[in-house]
Design an enzyme around this catalytic site. Structure first.
Site, mmCIF file in Angstrom:
data_model
loop_
_atom_site.group_PDB
_atom_site.id
_atom_site.type_symbol
_atom_site.label_atom_id
_atom_site.label_comp_id
_atom_site.label_asym_id
_atom_site.label_seq_id
_atom_site.Cartn_x
_atom_site.Cartn_y
_atom_site.Cartn_z
ATOM 1 N N ASP A 30 0.847 -1.184 0.000
ATOM 2 C CA ASP A 30 0.000 0.000 0.000
ATOM 3 C C ASP A 30 0.884 1.236 0.000
ATOM 4 O O ASP A 30 2.013 1.192 -0.504
ATOM 5 C CB ASP A 30 -0.945 -0.027 1.208
ATOM 6 C CG ASP A 30 -2.282 0.613 0.924
ATOM 7 O OD1 ASP A 30 -2.337 1.860 0.879
ATOM 8 O OD2 ASP A 30 -3.278 -0.110 0.756
ATOM 9 N N HIS B 291 -3.790 5.985 4.047
ATOM 10 C CA HIS B 291 -4.421 4.765 3.532
ATOM 11 C C HIS B 291 -3.709 3.498 3.978
ATOM 12 O O HIS B 291 -4.340 2.540 4.443
ATOM 13 C CB HIS B 291 -4.493 4.838 2.009
ATOM 14 C CG HIS B 291 -5.412 3.830 1.393
ATOM 15 N ND1 HIS B 291 -5.015 2.550 1.071
ATOM 16 C CD2 HIS B 291 -6.730 3.907 1.052
ATOM 17 C CE1 HIS B 291 -6.037 1.890 0.547
ATOM 18 N NE2 HIS B 291 -7.090 2.689 0.518
ATOM 19 N N SER C 83 -11.291 -1.281 0.588
ATOM 20 C CA SER C 83 -9.905 -1.208 1.056
ATOM 21 C C SER C 83 -9.819 -1.607 2.522
ATOM 22 O O SER C 83 -8.770 -2.073 2.984
ATOM 23 C CB SER C 83 -9.356 0.210 0.881
ATOM 24 O OG SER C 83 -9.056 0.488 -0.459
#
Length: 418
Positions: free
Chosen positions: A62, A100, A262
């Site tokens: 990621d 994220h 996600s």
């Protein structure tokens, strides 16, 4: 009416005499742990009676898992594939969405600090690997190359599970991913992938969620219904997990509420870690099979796999404890077979000669033909049978005609003299 007025006046008098004031019923604010509704709804808390994921390593490919927050004490290594991040993969590459990678990691395996006001991950004793990727123009390395190298790096550095919470938005994928994903699968590593979100413009699953053999995760709301904005659809979805009202620990260590598959994917990756820890030596395809075979099929779904739910909503306790037979084939497809059929293969070596050559006798010599003359001149045969007789007849005919003409002229001359 008068009676009601008297009662009201009496109540007011009592308040004045006693000095009491009415107080509202206190409303208790739920703790962070209570806000993690998926822990109880998916039976994760019950699965913790058997294991919390110790001994299993989840690689998060990621934007990087930040250093500092106690929740990420389980990170045991990392690397940067973007060319612009930190060598250990712990520097968030994206400026706009720098949280994220940390959000994803906290969903999967945030450490248990013992504080009910702090978030806990699905597999709080599992280890993490931080593999940072750069998306779009942020990276110095092409994204396709980053993913391929990141998967191989994760496998080589001990990953049991790889989490990919991104989508390319296209169904096809580069050939370089074939070898990388096959490398992980042949090394018994489970790959968990997010399906994508309609709210981000993904109307149907895209790569890597379309790759055979990965476990693709769709999203549901807190009531277990397929999410409209925070999920998508496709025939490759394997299971569904919560994708709305999720919590995540950001790069600055603070808690945020966020949506999307996600977050659903690392929930499933965490459950996979619980299954692996509870069944030492289990294969990756058996972990996947346990997860999809024990998933709860929604009441309004008649046939699975379903394009919204896959085989159903994940049930962590059942996945860990149920009696599920072992399998020999990946229940989500065979990437090797797909590559063999759909990719152009290089020609193999030429076959070796297995028999001695056979000798063939030479052919007889070719008979020579007389050289042909001109096509405008008659042959000897033609002269004998056609041309000479024709000349003779023509000559005789001419003599006869001349004789007739001479006779006619003598006759005319004789008349004139008379």
């Amino acid at each position: 009416m008068r009676r009601l007025a008297r009662l009201a006046a009496l109540a007011l008098a009592l308040v004045v005499l006693t000095g009491a004031t009415p107080t509202p019923t206190p409303t208790e604010t739920p703790t962070v742990r209570e806000r993690e509704y998926w822990i109880a709804d998916l039976g994760i808390d019950k699965a913790w009676a058997a294991t919390k994921g110790k001994g299993v390593t989840i690689a998060v490919l990621d934007k990087g898992i930040v250093e500092g927050p106690p929740a990420f004490a389980g990170v045991v290594g990392g690397a940067d594939m973007s060319g612009v991040g930190a060598p250990n993969g712990r520097k968030p590459v994206d400026v706009k969405e720098r949280d994220h990678g940390s959000w994803v990691a906290s969903m999967a395996a945030a450490r248990d600090t013992g504080d009910q006001g702090e978030m806990i991950g699905v597999a709080p004793e599992a280890s993490l690997l931080s593999v940072s990727l750069g998306f779009g123009d942020l990276a110095a390395v092409p994204f396709d190359e980053q993913v391929a190298k990141g998967i191989v790096w994760a496998v080589d550095h001990g990953a049991d599970i790889i989490n990919l919470s991104f989508t390319t938005g296209r169904q096809s994928w580069p050939e370089s991913w074939d070898d990388a994903f096959l490398y992980a699968m042949t090394h018994d590593v489970l790959i968990v992938v997010a399906a994508g979100n309609r709210g981000s413009g993904t109307t149907s699953v895209g790569a890597p969620a379309t790759i055979p053999g990965v476990l693709t995760v769709g999203g549901v709301d807190p009531k277990g219904k397929a999410s409209v904005e925070a999920s998508t659809q496709g025939i490759t979805i394997g299971v569904a997990a919560p994708s709305e009202e999720l919590l995540g620990i950001g790069a600055d260590g603070t808690l945020s509420v966020w949506p999307g598959t996600s977050g659903a994917a690392p929930i499933v990756a965490g459950v996979a870690a619980l299954v692996e820890a509870a069944h030492p030596g289990i294969s990756a395809i058996d972990v996947m099979n346990r997860i999809i075979k024990t998933a709860k099929k929604p009441a309004d779904v008649s046939k699975v796999p379903d394009p919204l739910y896959g085989y159903g909503v994940i049930d962590a306790h059942a996945a860990v404890t149920a009696d599920v037979p072992s399998v020999t084939k990946n229940p989500m497809g065979d990437l090797a077979a797909w590559v063999k059929v759909n990719r152009r293969q290089e020609a193999g070596p030429l076959p070796t000669q297995t028999a001695a050559p056979v000798e063939v006798p030479p052919l007889p010599p070719v008979e020579t033909q007389p050289e042909a003359g001109s096509s405008f001149l008659p042959s000897a045969e033609e002269l004998r049978t056609g041309t000479l007789p024709l000349f003779a007849l023509c000559g005789a005919g001419i003599l006869v005609v001349l004789g007739v003409i001479a006779a006619v002229r003598r006759a005319r001359s004789a008349r004139v003299r008379r």
